[in-house]
Design a protein around this motif. Structure first.
Motif, PDB file in Angstrom:
ATOM      1  N   UNK A  57       0.849  -1.229  -0.009  1.00 17.59           N
ATOM      2  CA  UNK A  57       0.005   0.082  -0.096  1.00 17.59           C
ATOM      3  C   UNK A  57       0.811   1.227  -0.059  1.00 17.59           C
ATOM      4  N   UNK A  58       0.263   2.203  -0.596  1.00 17.45           N
ATOM      5  CA  UNK A  58       1.133   3.666  -0.558  1.00 17.45           C
ATOM      6  C   UNK A  58       0.162   4.595  -0.080  1.00 17.45           C
ATOM      7  N   UNK A  59       0.550   5.558   0.734  1.00 18.31           N
ATOM      8  CA  UNK A  59      -0.292   7.003   1.100  1.00 18.31           C
ATOM      9  C   UNK A  59       0.441   8.003   1.172  1.00 18.31           C
ATOM     10  N   UNK A  60      -0.018   9.105   1.456  1.00 20.27           N
ATOM     11  CA  UNK A  60       0.666  10.148   1.305  1.00 20.27           C
ATOM     12  C   UNK A  60       0.125  11.365   2.676  1.00 20.27           C
ATOM     13  N   UNK A  61       0.764  11.661   3.598  1.00 21.91           N
ATOM     14  CA  UNK A  61       0.607  12.383   4.532  1.00 21.91           C
ATOM     15  C   UNK A  61       1.123  14.070   4.168  1.00 21.91           C
ATOM     16  N   UNK A  62       0.180  14.832   4.149  1.00 23.28           N
ATOM     17  CA  UNK A  62       0.343  16.270   3.578  1.00 23.28           C
ATOM     18  C   UNK A  62       0.459  17.171   4.987  1.00 23.28           C
ATOM     19  N   UNK A  63       1.159  17.924   5.114  1.00 22.94           N
ATOM     20  CA  UNK A  63       1.102  18.804   6.242  1.00 22.94           C
ATOM     21  C   UNK A  63       1.293  20.308   5.698  1.00 22.94           C
ATOM     22  N   UNK A  64       0.225  20.879   5.497  1.00 25.42           N
ATOM     23  CA  UNK A  64       0.314  22.396   5.080  1.00 25.42           C
ATOM     24  C   UNK A  64      -0.509  23.165   5.892  1.00 25.42           C
ATOM     25  N   UNK A  65      -1.428  23.856   5.422  1.00 28.82           N
ATOM     26  CA  UNK A  65      -2.374  24.434   6.261  1.00 28.82           C
ATOM     27  C   UNK A  65      -3.273  23.734   7.288  1.00 28.82           C
TER      28      UNK A  65
END
Length: 198
Positions: A57-65
């Protein structure tokens, strides 16, 4: 990691994920929004087999606003974390820890690769993830790599159907911080207890 309170179904095989269109109500999403005080960053999660080293499995954690996880065709759920078409909101530190613990078993471990980015790149990733739509079965790597490869500074991340290919391209990025999480929970245990508060 100690688990408690909520029982959540654990898939027998991580690759057995189907497309599901989910659209949490706006008030639920607004209540869950979490703004992490760390710098803007993208973190690739790759679930890897302990038996043969293949990617599950692949996923993406995004830390922005705000901090969300793009969990394409994933099975991860928690009542405190609303979802809109594979984008899960409210990814606090406890939620991120639970996400990794949810996927790691005696047969699987989770590789995290964090790359610091500018505010603009993080915001572009947030927009792309939310616009992508529900992801079909076995398309986690291609959807994630499609989003990432279109961002400034990530041109060397090639679009791929295979989680390990995306993970290797992330390894070659400048300044990547890598971490590996193992858990000895048995594969036969089809439930996992989630923390009540994330």
């Amino acid at each position: 990691m100690r688990r408690r309170t909520f029982l959540i179904a654990m898939p027998a095989a991580l690759m057995g994920c189907a497309s599901e269109r989910v659209w949490a109500p706006t008030p639920d999403v607004q209540r869950a929004i979490y703004r992490h005080d760390g710098p803007p960053a993208l973190t690739l999660f790759t679930v890897v087999s302990n038996h043969n080293g293949t990617g599950g499995h692949t996923a993406l954690l995004i830390n922005g606003s705000q901090r969300v996880v793009f969990d394409p065709a994933g099975t991860f759920k928690h009542p405190a974390l609303p979802e809109r078409n594979d984008v899960v909101f409210g990814m606090t530190e406890k939620a991120v820890a639970f996400y990794k613990d949810y996927h790691a078993r005696v047969s699987w471990h989770v590789v995290s690769q964090e790359v610091a980015v500018s505010h603009d790149v993080a915001e572009a990733a947030l927009v792309k993830a939310q616009e992508y739509g529900a992801v079909s079965q076995a398309m986690c790597a291609i959807s994630t790599s499609t989003i990432v490869s279109g961002l400034p500074g990530f041109e060397t991340v090639r679009r791929s159907w295979f989680p390990l290919n995306v993970m290797r391209d992330f390894d070659a990025l400048a300044g990547v911080k890598k971490d590996t999480f193992y858990d000895d929970s048995p594969d036969s245990n089809r439930t996992i207890e989630a923390p009540a508060v994330l």
